[in-house]
Design a protein around this motif. Structure first.
Motif, PDB file in Angstrom:
ATOM      1  N   VAL A   1     -43.073  -4.100   3.022  1.00 28.96           N
ATOM      2  CA  VAL A   1     -42.167  -4.917   3.697  1.00 28.96           C
ATOM      3  C   VAL A   1     -42.918  -6.212   4.166  1.00 28.96           C
ATOM      4  CG1 VAL A   1     -40.191  -3.168   4.419  1.00 28.96           C
ATOM      5  CG2 VAL A   1     -42.037  -3.668   6.150  1.00 28.96           C
ATOM      6  N   ARG A   2     -43.933  -6.378   3.947  1.00 29.95           N
ATOM      7  CA  ARG A   2     -44.920  -7.440   4.267  1.00 29.95           C
ATOM      8  C   ARG A   2     -44.491  -8.389   3.351  1.00 29.95           C
ATOM      9  NH1 ARG A   2     -50.934  -6.559   4.626  1.00 29.95           N
ATOM     10  NH2 ARG A   2     -50.093  -4.775   5.894  1.00 29.95           N
ATOM     11  N   THR A   3     -43.680  -9.575   3.692  1.00 28.14           N
ATOM     12  CA  THR A   3     -43.269 -10.509   2.539  1.00 28.14           C
ATOM     13  C   THR A   3     -44.104 -11.722   2.421  1.00 28.14           C
ATOM     14  OG1 THR A   3     -41.811 -11.471   4.369  1.00 28.14           O
ATOM     15  CG2 THR A   3     -40.740  -9.737   3.143  1.00 28.14           C
ATOM     16  N   VAL A   4     -43.733 -12.316   1.243  1.00 27.29           N
ATOM     17  CA  VAL A   4     -44.276 -13.689   1.145  1.00 27.29           C
ATOM     18  C   VAL A   4     -42.917 -14.445   0.729  1.00 27.29           C
ATOM     19  CG1 VAL A   4     -46.755 -12.956   0.013  1.00 27.29           C
ATOM     20  CG2 VAL A   4     -44.732 -13.069  -1.313  1.00 27.29           C
ATOM     21  N   PRO A   5     -43.188 -15.845   0.964  1.00 27.11           N
ATOM     22  CA  PRO A   5     -41.894 -16.659   0.898  1.00 27.11           C
ATOM     23  C   PRO A   5     -41.847 -16.880  -0.619  1.00 27.11           C
ATOM     24  CG  PRO A   5     -44.008 -17.910   1.748  1.00 27.11           C
ATOM     25  CD  PRO A   5     -44.166 -16.501   1.936  1.00 27.11           C
ATOM     26  N   THR A   6     -40.458 -17.101  -0.967  1.00 23.33           N
ATOM     27  CA  THR A   6     -40.215 -17.328  -2.438  1.00 23.33           C
ATOM     28  C   THR A   6     -40.099 -18.584  -2.616  1.00 23.33           C
ATOM     29  OG1 THR A   6     -37.925 -16.901  -1.924  1.00 23.33           O
ATOM     30  CG2 THR A   6     -39.089 -15.072  -2.592  1.00 23.33           C
ATOM     31  N   VAL A   7     -40.209 -18.880  -4.129  1.00 21.45           N
ATOM     32  CA  VAL A   7     -40.000 -20.646  -4.358  1.00 21.45           C
ATOM     33  C   VAL A   7     -39.095 -20.553  -5.448  1.00 21.45           C
ATOM     34  CG1 VAL A   7     -41.189 -22.375  -5.249  1.00 21.45           C
ATOM     35  CG2 VAL A   7     -42.241 -20.965  -3.764  1.00 21.45           C
ATOM     36  N   ASP A   8     -37.966 -21.220  -5.326  1.00 18.62           N
ATOM     37  CA  ASP A   8     -37.109 -21.332  -6.430  1.00 18.62           C
ATOM     38  C   ASP A   8     -36.442 -20.078  -6.919  1.00 18.62           C
ATOM     39  OD1 ASP A   8     -37.280 -24.257  -6.481  1.00 18.62           O
ATOM     40  OD2 ASP A   8     -39.061 -24.107  -7.895  1.00 18.62           O
ATOM     41  N   TRP A   9     -36.113 -19.448  -5.943  1.00 19.81           N
ATOM     42  CA  TRP A   9     -35.469 -17.994  -5.967  1.00 19.81           C
ATOM     43  C   TRP A   9     -34.209 -17.768  -5.474  1.00 19.81           C
ATOM     44  CZ3 TRP A   9     -35.956 -12.735  -4.003  1.00 19.81           C
ATOM     45  CH2 TRP A   9     -35.544 -11.741  -4.904  1.00 19.81           C
ATOM     46  N   ILE A  10     -33.884 -16.771  -4.695  1.00 17.99           N
ATOM     47  CA  ILE A  10     -32.651 -16.847  -3.851  1.00 17.99           C
ATOM     48  C   ILE A  10     -32.948 -17.320  -2.559  1.00 17.99           C
ATOM     49  CG2 ILE A  10     -31.041 -15.051  -2.891  1.00 17.99           C
ATOM     50  CD1 ILE A  10     -31.992 -13.299  -5.087  1.00 17.99           C
ATOM     51  N   ALA A  11     -31.976 -18.275  -2.174  1.00 17.21           N
ATOM     52  CA  ALA A  11     -31.908 -18.933  -0.956  1.00 17.21           C
ATOM     53  C   ALA A  11     -32.144 -17.988   0.285  1.00 17.21           C
ATOM     54  CB  ALA A  11     -30.741 -19.609  -0.596  1.00 17.21           C
ATOM     55  N   ASP A  12     -32.828 -18.283   1.336  1.00 13.74           N
ATOM     56  CA  ASP A  12     -32.906 -17.280   2.547  1.00 13.74           C
ATOM     57  C   ASP A  12     -33.427 -16.000   2.358  1.00 13.74           C
ATOM     58  OD1 ASP A  12     -31.899 -19.479   3.965  1.00 13.74           O
ATOM     59  OD2 ASP A  12     -29.780 -18.821   3.371  1.00 13.74           O
ATOM     60  N   SER A  13     -34.498 -16.058   1.430  1.00 17.29           N
ATOM     61  CA  SER A  13     -35.150 -14.741   0.824  1.00 17.29           C
ATOM     62  C   SER A  13     -36.569 -14.855   1.062  1.00 17.29           C
ATOM     63  CB  SER A  13     -34.712 -14.211  -0.234  1.00 17.29           C
ATOM     64  OG  SER A  13     -35.201 -15.216  -1.391  1.00 17.29           O
ATOM     65  N   ALA A  14     -36.901 -13.501   1.112  1.00 21.34           N
ATOM     66  CA  ALA A  14     -38.578 -13.511   0.934  1.00 21.34           C
ATOM     67  C   ALA A  14     -38.696 -12.185   0.119  1.00 21.34           C
ATOM     68  CB  ALA A  14     -39.349 -13.172   2.445  1.00 21.34           C
ATOM     69  N   TYR A  15     -40.044 -12.081  -0.238  1.00 20.93           N
ATOM     70  CA  TYR A  15     -40.363 -10.963  -1.160  1.00 20.93           C
ATOM     71  C   TYR A  15     -41.310 -10.005  -0.809  1.00 20.93           C
ATOM     72  CZ  TYR A  15     -39.810  -8.591  -5.743  1.00 20.93           C
ATOM     73  OH  TYR A  15     -39.454  -7.741  -6.761  1.00 20.93           O
ATOM     74  N   GLY A  16     -41.190  -8.796  -0.790  1.00 25.35           N
ATOM     75  CA  GLY A  16     -42.205  -7.625  -0.306  1.00 25.35           C
ATOM     76  C   GLY A  16     -42.917  -7.119  -1.688  1.00 25.35           C
ATOM     77  N   LEU A  17     -43.159  -5.961  -1.677  1.00 22.93           N
ATOM     78  CA  LEU A  17     -43.696  -5.140  -2.624  1.00 22.93           C
ATOM     79  C   LEU A  17     -42.352  -4.560  -3.293  1.00 22.93           C
ATOM     80  CD1 LEU A  17     -46.855  -3.645  -1.660  1.00 22.93           C
ATOM     81  CD2 LEU A  17     -46.557  -5.916  -2.454  1.00 22.93           C
ATOM     82  N   GLY A  18     -41.811  -5.128  -4.569  1.00 23.24           N
ATOM     83  CA  GLY A  18     -40.535  -4.615  -5.209  1.00 23.24           C
ATOM     84  C   GLY A  18     -39.306  -4.555  -4.318  1.00 23.24           C
ATOM     85  N   ILE A  19     -39.153  -5.465  -3.350  1.00 22.80           N
ATOM     86  CA  ILE A  19     -38.090  -5.590  -2.433  1.00 22.80           C
ATOM     87  C   ILE A  19     -38.037  -6.904  -1.673  1.00 22.80           C
ATOM     88  CG2 ILE A  19     -39.225  -4.624  -0.290  1.00 22.80           C
ATOM     89  CD1 ILE A  19     -36.785  -2.847  -0.062  1.00 22.80           C
ATOM     90  N   SER A  20     -36.891  -7.145  -1.640  1.00 13.31           N
ATOM     91  CA  SER A  20     -36.762  -8.528  -1.053  1.00 13.31           C
ATOM     92  C   SER A  20     -35.853  -8.320   0.424  1.00 13.31           C
ATOM     93  CB  SER A  20     -35.886  -9.406  -1.942  1.00 13.31           C
ATOM     94  OG  SER A  20     -34.790  -8.971  -2.218  1.00 13.31           O
ATOM     95  N   ALA A  21     -36.183  -9.401   1.147  1.00 13.01           N
ATOM     96  CA  ALA A  21     -35.337  -9.556   2.346  1.00 13.01           C
ATOM     97  C   ALA A  21     -34.422 -11.086   2.281  1.00 13.01           C
ATOM     98  CB  ALA A  21     -36.374  -9.853   3.752  1.00 13.01           C
TER      99      ALA A  21
END
Length: 360
Positions: free
Chosen positions: A275-295
């Motif tokens: 659950v340690r996420t990185v910010p996403t680019v041009d993906w789902i709005a208001d989301s961040a991505y961890g290891l196989g899972i998104s917030a």
């Protein structure tokens, strides 16, 4: 419309209204939802599983889950990391020598964890669909080779971009590290321990969906609003494999996500890393991505965790509270929308808001 099981009434009535609206206004063939919280489980549906027979959608329907497969594959990799079989910081080259190479790609510079959180820079083979569609059959090696014919999207660790090739490589690493087929590892580690009877990764190019299932209807081959609808139920899943080839049910995804978020599949260190996420680019709005899972941050300030997936004729969302106590899983057996909903994501987002932001 149909409702099944138990659960709190007010919020579920709002969800059921949205399911009905997805069919009446968005024109989707059918939709099914499952919810779990402290009051129990509830399922609802609208529309049909089969437009020819008129059979209604049912919670036990099996369907292709697309990129929700990535949660399962990441869980297997994280289990192997917890067992010391592999390290998340291992270079891909250690496990797959010579595979990530060409046009600037270098597997010695890409860590396993960068595959799982899409910071590897490895090009996605699905960006070349015209060429991809020319092959009569697919192997993981072929899919990676197609990606290697293109330069990386960015140097490893310097950006973020969703790449299907990342998870094909992750699946190949599972097989190399364990000496067993990925579908067997998923069954042994995830499906059987959790009692997921409708969940599996198809073997090879088997085009069928085992057991009761909804027909999958697609317009993805033609973006025009009046495009013809095609039945894509039978297709070769080997084109997607570890990146999106799995089959499941709403109930199975509830159980899987409850176990994953609830800490019953991973050790504490791997759970925290997931659950340690990185910010996403041009993906789902208001989301961040961890290891196989998104917030996914909802407008009311609530953040839910999970993953969505789309494959021809089937769209899936599976999201829940951080502790896995409150969960929502949805699937539509059509991949278009209308009435202001550009695609099923609009339907899914409204359902998440109704469930996790009551009264807003």
């Amino acid at each position: 419309m149909a409702e099944f099981g138990s659960g709190s009434g007010g919020g579920r009535r709002a969800v059921q209204r949205l399911l009905d609206r997805a069919v009446v206004e968005a024109g989707l063939p059918g939709i099914v939802a499952a919810v779990r919280d402290g009051d129990g489980e509830w399922s609802g549906s609208a529309g049909v599983a089969d437009t020819a027979t008129g059979r209604a959608r049912h919670p036990d329907d099996r369907f292709r889950i697309g990129s929700a497969t990535k949660m399962v594959v990441a869980a297997v990799v994280l289990q192997l990391a917890g067992e010391g079989v592999l390290g998340l910081d291992d270079p891909v080259e250690r496990w797959l020598p010579g595979v990530v190479r060409g046009h600037g790609h270098d597997g010695a510079l890409v860590a396993v964890r960068q595959l799982l959180d899409h910071t590897s820079g490895v090009h996605s083979y699905t960006e070349d669909m015209d060429r991809l569609s020319r092959f009569p059959a697919y192997t993981p090696q072929l899919l990676v080779e197609l990606a290697m014919d293109h330069p990386p999207d960015f140097p490893p660790g310097t950006g973020w971009r969703y790449s299907q090739t990342n998870y094909v490589l992750a699946g190949m690493i599972v097989e190399r590290a364990t000496g067993r087929a990925l579908e067997g590892e998923i069954d042994r580690r995830i499906a059987r321990p959790l009692g997921l009877e409708g969940t599996y990764l198809p073997v090879g190019g088997d085009p069928t969906i085992r057991g009761p299932h909804a027909r999958h209807y697609t317009k993805m081959t033609d973006p025009a609003p009046d495009a013809a609808v095609h039945d894509a139920t039978e297709l070769d899943p080997s084109m997607f494999w570890a990146a999106g080839g799995m089959v499941s049910t709403t109930g199975d995804l509830l159980r899987f996500l409850a176990a994953l978020l609830g800490g019953r599949l991973l050790g504490p260190a791997e759970q925290q890393r997931m659950v340690r996420t990185v910010p996403t680019v041009d993906w789902i709005a208001d989301s961040a991505y961890g290891l196989g899972i998104s917030a996914l941050a909802l407008p009311c300030g609530t953040t839910v965790w999970g993953m969505g997936g789309a494959l021809f004729g089937s769209w899936t969302y599976a999201y829940g509270s951080p502790d896995g106590a409150h969960l929502v899983v949805l699937n539509t057996n059509g991949d278009w929308g209308g009435g202001g909903w550009a695609d099923p994501i609009g339907v899914f987002t409204d359902v998440l808001r109704a469930e996790f932001c009551p009264g807003r």
